[in-house]
Design an enzyme around this catalytic site. Structure first.
Site, PDB file in Angstrom:
ATOM      1  N   GLU A 115       0.841  -1.193   0.000  1.00  0.00           N
ATOM      2  CA  GLU A 115       0.000   0.000   0.000  1.00  0.00           C
ATOM      3  C   GLU A 115       0.876   1.243   0.000  1.00  0.00           C
ATOM      4  OE1 GLU A 115      -3.883  -1.932   2.272  1.00  0.00           O
ATOM      5  OE2 GLU A 115      -2.866  -0.224   3.179  1.00  0.00           O
ATOM      6  N   HIS A 235      -8.687  10.322   2.439  1.00  0.00           N
ATOM      7  CA  HIS A 235      -8.354   9.191   1.583  1.00  0.00           C
ATOM      8  C   HIS A 235      -8.527   9.637   0.140  1.00  0.00           C
ATOM      9  CE1 HIS A 235      -8.019   5.210  -0.079  1.00  0.00           C
ATOM     10  NE2 HIS A 235      -7.805   4.710   1.132  1.00  0.00           N
ATOM     11  N   ARG A 282      -1.000   8.963   1.382  1.00  0.00           N
ATOM     12  CA  ARG A 282      -2.342   9.455   1.098  1.00  0.00           C
ATOM     13  C   ARG A 282      -2.427  10.975   1.035  1.00  0.00           C
ATOM     14  NH1 ARG A 282      -5.675   5.296   5.083  1.00  0.00           N
ATOM     15  NH2 ARG A 282      -5.335   3.433   3.796  1.00  0.00           N
ATOM     16  N   HIS A 343     -11.203  10.715   6.012  1.00  0.00           N
ATOM     17  CA  HIS A 343     -11.122   9.276   6.257  1.00  0.00           C
ATOM     18  C   HIS A 343     -10.688   8.922   7.674  1.00  0.00           C
ATOM     19  CE1 HIS A 343     -10.569   5.072   5.298  1.00  0.00           C
ATOM     20  NE2 HIS A 343      -9.280   5.119   5.626  1.00  0.00           N
ATOM     21  N   ARG A 378      -1.350   9.433   8.700  1.00  0.00           N
ATOM     22  CA  ARG A 378      -1.250   8.008   9.028  1.00  0.00           C
ATOM     23  C   ARG A 378      -0.742   7.189   7.850  1.00  0.00           C
ATOM     24  NH1 ARG A 378      -4.777   3.555   8.444  1.00  0.00           N
ATOM     25  NH2 ARG A 378      -6.477   4.875   7.693  1.00  0.00           N
TER      26      ARG A 378
END
Length: 510
Positions: A115, A235, A282, A343, A378
């Site tokens: 990811e 997000h 992100r 998000h 994050r």
């Protein structure tokens, strides 16, 4: 109405904590309160997985730590990052022993996904339903303990405090029993906030409707320290749906699987902003998309999955595929329209490594807590891990101290609540729409301080308008009150931080 431990919220943070305390203290009563059904929340919505270093040949704790620090822009607490990442394998195998299943290959080895922001494949997942799988198995595990008692549709409005000369302690909670429309007091030795985030305050969000910042607001009203609320993670790949507030999430793992982000002309543009392209963090991808939308004047950019192997894609992302098909979108032929949406809340109630807040006997874990792990942004799939580790830390501390904590007697006056009228319901709906119009990506990350201060004035006005309905305090009233108060904290903290064009963040005390 007494309990040894009250847990507010039934996601991964609350349930893993409750299970461990119940196992170690079978004589203790653990009350789990949820304002909806116990399976509703952000944990169930989690598609991605858990970031865990398992491949010690290609990967290492040091690499995961470095990736986390980079994603957080250097504002993560190094000691906390090291603690969480080094505990990850143990917490993962604990979940597996509790019955949680994760995708594995033909040899039975756990599959590891990639990811954004990760330098190696280290995401353990259950298709695109990791959160739902974990929530289901945790609820089953919790149900096996007779001393864990669930009360659904119990809306906690406020913490009950006992103030002493040098400190303040939490001795219970005020609760609306939604089924009986009664307001009651429940006393406890320990109160554990696991109330999730606050995505519903924003113009667009991937969060469920229960994400209204309840834990943040009630802790703030009680005087607990709140930190870094302006660090809201957007997000980048929420499925764009016109005139819809809550948007369907397209997992980070889809980009890790090889999907491309393209603009309306079909061109990939992310590499203009970062050399990692689709696999940048992100915040970088979201900012790039916002700039592209401003430049083009379009409503969305697109996720291109047409070049990906269909069978493997369907196997890995069955929920996403079916949701898109239900909307008439076929990933083999069509581009998926996407926009950034609120998000994850990186800040929250300030806690230590045992999740203790600045109020005695009050703990907080999960998205409502500011642990120091995430910094300004994050790293993907670190949130479920954070909840598991910090709830483990909290359980150990609570188990060691529970017997020495006296339980306070509370007056058990039951107050019946009035039903909400149609007119009041309309006012609440309109105030929430006004709130959503104020709270946007641009407000937090691109607007000048002057605009943030204007937004703060508008939020104060909404707060005053809401208080005019305070004669009939039902759950909907308190939800909106919590949302507005949380939004005020977000904007206040945003005013005290400065963002620069080179994407560096300079921190000021909050």
């Amino acid at each position: 109405m007494k309990a040894d431990v009250i847990v507010i919220g039934s996601g991964i943070a609350g349930l893993s904590f409750a299970i461990k305390v119940a196992a170690a203290k079978p004589e203790a009563i653990i009350l789990v309160l949820t304002k909806s059904n116990n399976e509703v929340g952000n944990t169930t919505k989690a598609q991605g997985g858990i970031a865990v270093v398992l491949d010690k040949v290609r990967d290492s704790f040091e690499q995961h730590i470095e990736d986390t620090m980079k994603a957080g822009k250097g504002l993560s607490d190094p000691k906390v990052v090291k603690m969480v990442i080094s505990q990850a394998p143990e917490r993962l195998y604990e979940l597996i022993n509790w019955g949680t299943s994760f995708d594995a290959n033909e040899l039975g080895e756990l599959k590891l996904g990639l990811e954004g922001g990760h330098s190696q494949k280290r995401i353990v997942h259950h298709q695109d339903l990791t959160g739902k799988e974990m929530e289901t198995k945790l609820l089953q595990k919790a149900a096996s303990y007779s001393n864990i008692i669930f009360h659904d549709h119990y809306f906690v409005t406020d913490l009950i405090l006992k103030k002493e000369e040098s400190s303040t302690s939490c001795i219970g909670v005020k609760v609306i029993n939604r089924q009986k429309s009664e307001l009651v007091n429940i006393s406890s030795r320990i109160t554990f906030l696991a109330t999730g985030g606050s995505g519903r305050i924003f113009q667009n969000t991937t969060n469920p409707s229960v994400a209204t910042g309840d834990g943040i607001a009630m802790a703030h009203r009680a005087g607990a320290k709140i930190s870094n609320m302006n660090f809201i993670q957007f997000h980048p790949t929420a499925l764009y749906t016109k005139d819809q507030h809550s948007l369907f999430l397209i997992s980070e793992a889809v980009r890790g699987f090889g999907a491309h982000v393209v603009n309306h002309t079909g061109n990939r543009f992310l590499f203009k902003y970062n050399i990692k392209g689709e696999l940048a963090t992100r915040d970088i991808v979201s900012e790039a998309i916002i700039r592209e939308l401003k430049r083009s004047g379009r409503n969305s950019v697109f996720l291109d999955c047409r070049h990906l192997p269909p069978e493997a894609f369907i196997s890995n992302f069955p929920t996403i595929v079916q949701h898109c098909l239900d909307l008439g979108i076929n990933f083999q032929e069509d581009l998926l329209p996407i926009v950034p949406a609120a998000h994850y809340q990186c800040g929250g109630i300030q806690v230590d490594q045992f999740t203790r807040t600045s109020i005695n006997k009050l703990y907080a874990s999960g998205e409502c807590a500011h642990t120091g792990l995430h910094g300004a942004n994050r790293l993907a799939s670190n949130s479920l891990l954070e909840a598991l580790v910090f709830s483990h830390q909290a359980a150990n501390k609570v188990v060691s101290e529970l017997d020495s904590i006296p339980i306070q007697e509370l007056q058990q006056e039951v107050v019946h609540q009035n039903k909400e009228t149609g007119k009041e319901s309309d006012i609440l709906t309109n105030l929430e729409k006004d709130l959503n119009r104020i709270m946007s990506y641009n407000l937090l990350y691109t607007s000048e301080e002057k605009k943030k201060k204007k937004a703060l004035v508008k939020l104060r006005f909404l707060e005053e308008e809401l208080e005019k309905l305070s004669g009939n305090k039902n759950p909907e009233f308190f939800e909106l009150k919590n949302m507005i108060q949380t939004a005020i904290l977000v904007v206040q903290h945003a005013i005290k931080y400065k963002f620069f064009n080179n994407n560096e963040i300079f921190k000021y005390p909050v």
